[in-house]
Design an enzyme around this catalytic site. Structure first.
Site, PDB file in Angstrom:
ATOM      1  CG  HIS A  16       6.145   7.289   0.596  1.00  0.00           C
ATOM      2  ND1 HIS A  16       6.203   6.118   1.015  1.00  0.00           N
ATOM      3  CD2 HIS A  16       7.386   7.675   0.320  1.00  0.00           C
ATOM      4  CE1 HIS A  16       7.268   5.672   1.266  1.00  0.00           C
ATOM      5  NE2 HIS A  16       8.179   6.389   0.886  1.00  0.00           N
ATOM      6  CE  LYS A  42      -1.111   7.760   1.813  1.00  0.00           C
ATOM      7  NZ  LYS A  42       0.361   8.334   1.601  1.00  0.00           N
ATOM      8  CG  ASP A  82      11.323   5.856   1.966  1.00  0.00           C
ATOM      9  OD1 ASP A  82      10.583   5.082   3.011  1.00  0.00           O
ATOM     10  OD2 ASP A  82      10.589   6.071   0.966  1.00  0.00           O
TER      11      ASP A  82
HETATM   12  C1  LIG Z   1       2.459   1.670  -0.952  1.00  0.00           C
HETATM   13  C2  LIG Z   1       2.226   0.160  -1.702  1.00  0.00           C
HETATM   14  C3  LIG Z   1       3.219  -0.271  -2.146  1.00  0.00           C
HETATM   15  N1  LIG Z   1       3.324  -1.561  -2.590  1.00  0.00           N
HETATM   16  C4  LIG Z   1       4.555  -2.291  -3.100  1.00  0.00           C
HETATM   17  C5  LIG Z   1       5.655  -1.693  -3.489  1.00  0.00           C
HETATM   18  C6  LIG Z   1       6.953  -2.168  -3.114  1.00  0.00           C
HETATM   19  O1  LIG Z   1       7.368  -3.145  -3.832  1.00  0.00           O
HETATM   20  C7  LIG Z   1       6.356  -2.831  -1.782  1.00  0.00           C
HETATM   21  C8  LIG Z   1       6.740  -1.623  -0.510  1.00  0.00           C
HETATM   22  O2  LIG Z   1       6.388  -0.358  -0.912  1.00  0.00           O
HETATM   23  P1  LIG Z   1       6.950   0.983   0.005  1.00  0.00           P
HETATM   24  O3  LIG Z   1       8.489   0.705   0.053  1.00  0.00           O
HETATM   25  O4  LIG Z   1       6.648   1.999  -0.768  1.00  0.00           O
HETATM   26  O5  LIG Z   1       6.332   0.693   1.068  1.00  0.00           O
HETATM   27  P2  LIG Z   1       6.231   1.847   2.326  1.00  0.00           P
HETATM   28  O6  LIG Z   1       7.693   2.443   2.516  1.00  0.00           O
HETATM   29  O7  LIG Z   1       5.626   1.297   3.682  1.00  0.00           O
HETATM   30  O8  LIG Z   1       5.245   2.972   1.854  1.00  0.00           O
HETATM   31  C9  LIG Z   1       4.245   3.661   2.582  1.00  0.00           C
HETATM   32  O9  LIG Z   1       4.777   4.495   3.406  1.00  0.00           O
HETATM   33  C10 LIG Z   1       4.090   5.675   3.627  1.00  0.00           C
HETATM   34  C11 LIG Z   1       4.098   5.911   5.230  1.00  0.00           C
HETATM   35  C12 LIG Z   1       2.867   5.878   3.087  1.00  0.00           C
HETATM   36  O10 LIG Z   1       2.062   6.828   3.785  1.00  0.00           O
HETATM   37  C13 LIG Z   1       2.374   5.291   1.816  1.00  0.00           C
HETATM   38  O11 LIG Z   1       0.985   4.979   1.876  1.00  0.00           O
HETATM   39  C14 LIG Z   1       3.243   4.212   1.448  1.00  0.00           C
HETATM   40  O12 LIG Z   1       4.081   4.573   0.353  1.00  0.00           O
HETATM   41  O13 LIG Z   1       5.065  -2.649  -1.588  1.00  0.00           O
HETATM   42  C15 LIG Z   1       2.088  -2.043  -3.183  1.00  0.00           C
HETATM   43  O14 LIG Z   1       1.901  -3.062  -3.722  1.00  0.00           O
HETATM   44  N2  LIG Z   1       1.044  -1.380  -2.876  1.00  0.00           N
HETATM   45  C16 LIG Z   1       1.011  -0.058  -2.225  1.00  0.00           C
HETATM   46  O15 LIG Z   1       0.035   0.456  -2.019  1.00  0.00           O
END
Ligand SMILES: Cc1cn([C@H]2C[C@H](O)[C@@H](COP(=O)(O)OP(=O)(O)O[C@H]3O[C@H](C)C(=O)[C@H](O)[C@H]3O)O2)c(=O)[nH]c1=O
Length: 180
Positions: free
Chosen positions: A59, A69, A165
């Site tokens: 991401h 980060k 993803d």
């Molecule tokens: C990143 C983020 C997500 N969200 C919400 C959006 C979705 O409803 C839920 C899960 O999000 P996501 O599936 O994108 O989470 P990860 O897959 O852990 O994403 C992270 O994974 C990789 C390792 C990264 O480096 C990024 O910082 C980040 O994108 O949390 C938020 O409310 N705030 C946030 O800052």
């Protein structure tokens, strides 16, 4: 310690151990700024992955919400991967991986201009990271974990992925407009 890709820093905090356990400053603005990190982070993130073999990423956020980060692991272990997507960078499209764990307490600084992702190495892994720009769904972008143009060698070939993803596009690197 600098990574092979310009801007990536691996930080080993000072750990004070005694009979009770340990204490460490997991972040200290003045000292970290002296090492070239942003003076201010605006958001702390924390994720739990219940199984080994979960890949979160790759991401990044587009300008003006591109995030730097500071990543650390507080339970379990990850193989943490960065990909240089800075237009004009001599290492555009190159990747590097690092093992971060609650055991080694290593922290990884990932500047804006890199895609970031990790693969958990054990179950119940918790990752905590600071970012210097707020989350912006509109600016959130992804690259497919096994994009053949990048060729990341992950610890698993059959990861547990979020729906999002699993369907990121492969990356035509030239598309990106990160100012190098
Ligand atoms: C990143 C983020 C997500 N969200 C919400 C959006 C979705 O409803 C839920 C899960 O999000 P996501 O599936 O994108 O989470 P990860 O897959 O852990 O994403 C992270 O994974 C990789 C390792 C990264 O480096 C990024 O910082 C980040 O994108 O949390 C938020 O409310 N705030 C946030 O800052």
């Amino acid at each position: 310690m600098e990574g092979k890709l310009a801007g990536i820093k691996l930080i080993e905090p000072t750990v004070f151990e005694d009979a009770r356990g340990y204490f460490m400053e997991s972040y200290q603005a003045e000292r970290y700024a002296k090492n070239g990190l942003p003076k201010a982070f605006v958001q702390d993130n924390h994720s739990l992955s219940k199984e080994a073999g979960v890949i979160r990423g790759l991401h990044y956020q587009l300008h003006p919400q591109a995030q730097s980060k500071l990543v650390r692991v507080t339970a379990g272990a990850i193989y943490d991967v960065v990909v240089d997507i800075r237009t004009g960078s001599p290492t555009l499209g190159q990747w590097e991986g690092f093992e971060l764990s609650a055991e080694n307490k290593l922290q990884l600084f990932v500047p804006a201009g890199f895609a970031h992702g990790f693969c958990t190495l054990v179950s119940n892994t918790e990752v905590q990271y600071k970012v210097d720009r707020l989350y912006s769904k509109e600016h959130d972008r992804g690259i497919l974990w096994n994009d053949p143009a990048i060729g990341i060698v992950w610890p698993t070939t059959q990861p547990i992925l979020s729906e999002k993803d699993a369907r990121h596009p492969v990356l035509a690197l030239a598309e990106h407009n990160f100012k190098y």
